[in-house]
Design an enzyme around this catalytic site. Sequence first.
Site, PDB file in Angstrom:
ATOM      1  N   CYS A  35       0.807  -1.225   0.000  1.00  0.00           N
ATOM      2  CA  CYS A  35       0.000   0.000   0.000  1.00  0.00           C
ATOM      3  C   CYS A  35       0.843   1.280   0.000  1.00  0.00           C
ATOM      4  O   CYS A  35       0.321   2.375  -0.170  1.00  0.00           O
ATOM      5  CB  CYS A  35      -0.954  -0.014   1.178  1.00  0.00           C
ATOM      6  SG  CYS A  35      -1.984  -1.483   1.183  1.00  0.00           S
TER       7      CYS A  35
ATOM      8  N   HIS B 236      -3.208   7.027   1.758  1.00  0.00           N
ATOM      9  CA  HIS B 236      -3.676   5.703   1.343  1.00  0.00           C
ATOM     10  C   HIS B 236      -5.042   5.455   1.995  1.00  0.00           C
ATOM     11  O   HIS B 236      -5.219   5.686   3.196  1.00  0.00           O
ATOM     12  CB  HIS B 236      -2.653   4.645   1.762  1.00  0.00           C
ATOM     13  CG  HIS B 236      -3.191   3.259   1.693  1.00  0.00           C
ATOM     14  ND1 HIS B 236      -3.827   2.771   0.576  1.00  0.00           N
ATOM     15  CD2 HIS B 236      -3.219   2.249   2.612  1.00  0.00           C
ATOM     16  CE1 HIS B 236      -4.217   1.525   0.797  1.00  0.00           C
ATOM     17  NE2 HIS B 236      -3.864   1.193   2.027  1.00  0.00           N
TER      18      HIS B 236
ATOM     19  N   ASN C 139     -10.142  -0.583   0.396  1.00  0.00           N
ATOM     20  CA  ASN C 139      -8.686  -0.426   0.317  1.00  0.00           C
ATOM     21  C   ASN C 139      -8.193  -1.087  -0.976  1.00  0.00           C
ATOM     22  O   ASN C 139      -8.265  -2.308  -1.110  1.00  0.00           O
ATOM     23  CB  ASN C 139      -8.073  -1.092   1.560  1.00  0.00           C
ATOM     24  CG  ASN C 139      -6.557  -1.088   1.566  1.00  0.00           C
ATOM     25  OD1 ASN C 139      -5.915  -0.836   0.550  1.00  0.00           O
ATOM     26  ND2 ASN C 139      -5.978  -1.400   2.709  1.00  0.00           N
TER      27      ASN C 139
HETATM   28  N1  COA Z   1     -17.924  -7.972  11.586  1.00  0.00           N
HETATM   29  C1  COA Z   1     -18.335  -8.095  12.872  1.00  0.00           C
HETATM   30  N2  COA Z   1     -17.500  -8.320  13.884  1.00  0.00           N
HETATM   31  C2  COA Z   1     -16.189  -8.406  13.595  1.00  0.00           C
HETATM   32  C3  COA Z   1     -15.694  -8.280  12.290  1.00  0.00           C
HETATM   33  C4  COA Z   1     -16.629  -8.063  11.274  1.00  0.00           C
HETATM   34  N3  COA Z   1     -16.268  -7.921   9.968  1.00  0.00           N
HETATM   35  N4  COA Z   1     -14.344  -8.402  12.301  1.00  0.00           N
HETATM   36  C5  COA Z   1     -14.006  -8.605  13.591  1.00  0.00           C
HETATM   37  N5  COA Z   1     -15.107  -8.612  14.364  1.00  0.00           N
HETATM   38  C6  COA Z   1     -15.201  -8.783  15.804  1.00  0.00           C
HETATM   39  C7  COA Z   1     -14.030  -9.544  16.381  1.00  0.00           C
HETATM   40  O1  COA Z   1     -14.229 -10.933  16.291  1.00  0.00           O
HETATM   41  C8  COA Z   1     -14.026  -9.039  17.800  1.00  0.00           C
HETATM   42  O2  COA Z   1     -15.007  -9.724  18.531  1.00  0.00           O
HETATM   43  P1  COA Z   1     -14.752 -10.110  20.057  1.00  0.00           P
HETATM   44  O3  COA Z   1     -14.574  -8.803  20.779  1.00  0.00           O
HETATM   45  O4  COA Z   1     -15.991 -10.832  20.421  1.00  0.00           O
HETATM   46  O5  COA Z   1     -13.512 -10.946  20.062  1.00  0.00           O
HETATM   47  C9  COA Z   1     -14.488  -7.595  17.684  1.00  0.00           C
HETATM   48  O6  COA Z   1     -15.162  -7.497  16.426  1.00  0.00           O
HETATM   49  C10 COA Z   1     -13.353  -6.593  17.710  1.00  0.00           C
HETATM   50  O7  COA Z   1     -12.313  -7.068  16.848  1.00  0.00           O
HETATM   51  P2  COA Z   1     -11.081  -6.186  16.484  1.00  0.00           P
HETATM   52  O8  COA Z   1     -10.196  -6.951  15.560  1.00  0.00           O
HETATM   53  O9  COA Z   1     -10.483  -5.625  17.740  1.00  0.00           O
HETATM   54  O10 COA Z   1     -11.806  -4.994  15.701  1.00  0.00           O
HETATM   55  P3  COA Z   1     -11.225  -3.619  15.283  1.00  0.00           P
HETATM   56  O11 COA Z   1     -11.993  -2.528  15.890  1.00  0.00           O
HETATM   57  O12 COA Z   1      -9.730  -3.591  15.448  1.00  0.00           O
HETATM   58  O13 COA Z   1     -11.551  -3.600  13.737  1.00  0.00           O
HETATM   59  C11 COA Z   1     -10.378  -3.858  11.681  1.00  0.00           C
HETATM   60  C12 COA Z   1     -10.984  -4.583  12.886  1.00  0.00           C
HETATM   61  C13 COA Z   1      -9.781  -4.889  10.753  1.00  0.00           C
HETATM   62  C14 COA Z   1     -11.493  -3.107  10.961  1.00  0.00           C
HETATM   63  C15 COA Z   1      -9.319  -2.854  12.198  1.00  0.00           C
HETATM   64  O14 COA Z   1      -8.434  -3.511  13.074  1.00  0.00           O
HETATM   65  C16 COA Z   1      -8.543  -2.230  11.096  1.00  0.00           C
HETATM   66  O15 COA Z   1      -9.085  -1.543  10.253  1.00  0.00           O
HETATM   67  N6  COA Z   1      -7.202  -2.409  11.095  1.00  0.00           N
HETATM   68  C17 COA Z   1      -6.351  -1.874  10.084  1.00  0.00           C
HETATM   69  C18 COA Z   1      -6.425  -2.746   8.869  1.00  0.00           C
HETATM   70  C19 COA Z   1      -5.866  -2.115   7.647  1.00  0.00           C
HETATM   71  O16 COA Z   1      -6.124  -0.974   7.365  1.00  0.00           O
HETATM   72  N7  COA Z   1      -5.100  -2.892   6.890  1.00  0.00           N
HETATM   73  C20 COA Z   1      -4.519  -2.499   5.678  1.00  0.00           C
HETATM   74  C21 COA Z   1      -3.413  -1.543   5.893  1.00  0.00           C
HETATM   75  S1  COA Z   1      -2.687  -1.104   4.390  1.00  0.00           S
END
Ligand code: COA
Length: 328
Positions: free
Chosen positions: A111, A253, A283
């Site tokens: 990215c 990005h 993304n």
């Molecule tokens: N729908 C519903 N629930 C979801 C889910 C989805 N798509 N994905 C994860 N969850 C749940 C998890 O299982 C977790 O449940 P639990 O509390 O019962 O264990 C809860 O939501 C929180 O999970 P978490 O991973 O802490 O969520 P988050 O707030 O960090 O959001 C992302 C997850 C992936 C959206 C976030 O971490 C993110 O955007 N990270 C950056 C990713 C990125 O930009 N990558 C590319 C970079 S170039």
Amino acid sequence: MTGKICGTGSYTPSFTMDNHDIAKLVDTSDEWIQERTGVIRRHIIQEETTVSMACEAGRRALENAKMSADEIDLILVSTISSNVVIPCTACEVQKELGAVNATCFDLSAACTGFVIAYNTALSYITAGIYKNVLVIGSESLSNLTNWKDRGTCILFGDGAGAAVVKACDQKTYIPVTHSDGASGEALKCSSRYDRNGLTKKVIPEEWMDNRYLMQMDGRAVFKFAVKSVPQAVEEVLDKNQIQKDEIVWYILHQANRRIVESVAKRLGESIEKFPMNLQEYGNTSSASIPILLDEMNRSGKLKKGQKIVLAGFGAGLTWGASILEWCL
Ligand code: COA
């Protein structure tokens, strides 16, 4: 001597999947995805490929620059999702566009790829090696997405963006780029090509689902992004003796609305300076910055003389920021 962007283009597939479509594949909801990421829909390839999207974005950028393909002397394609291993996507673009005078190669920095490809173009131009460079970011991330993993499949989309960078006598801005290979496990997609039949490696069945598709520690990537991007922006401004109030746009990005908002807050800058289109495309890795740049160019938001920061971050880990002055 440096380079200026004199044309932009982009291509995104017409087929879209909104969050309700994703909720039919995994246990999630439109509400959750919008709240945590800002994404509403993503464009997904049907007949398109990384090569075909790169060609179309490149063609549109050349038209916008009012240049012919044979004037281009370097084609750089940033991609992590080319549908061919060899020849490289850039050579395929050369063939399709008839850019017979170009040297062509691909670049892989996920990215951050467009920012690094843009810097590479500027470096060649500044060194006097090439004059007219076509820089493209093109990605078919849907091919690398694990559509059974709700932690990743909600985020990504497909598309391509391009810019023509031309030699000019403007001021050169020094870019900032960093890498941290030691933290690379946070976002990975392993080789699809370690089955040569000679090593007698046994590929565990579960790898077929996971190892060959993207795997991510979402929280780790989020933390990395919100810390490293503001630092890189501060560093690039400092290095070039530019004050924040001189910057009109921060084109980041497009990974997640919360990341963009957090970067704006940490920089103490208005969110109005941070355009976003991730709600429409998700993304698209190295395509996200040039797609947004092209949309802003074509809608007349970019004005001559405006100073813009481009900032990318992603797998590797890699991150970086560049300053440019809009010339069109
Ligand atoms: N729908 C519903 N629930 C979801 C889910 C989805 N798509 N994905 C994860 N969850 C749940 C998890 O299982 C977790 O449940 P639990 O509390 O019962 O264990 C809860 O939501 C929180 O999970 P978490 O991973 O802490 O969520 P988050 O707030 O960090 O959001 C992302 C997850 C992936 C959206 C976030 O971490 C993110 O955007 N990270 C950056 C990713 C990125 O930009 N990558 C590319 C970079 S170039």
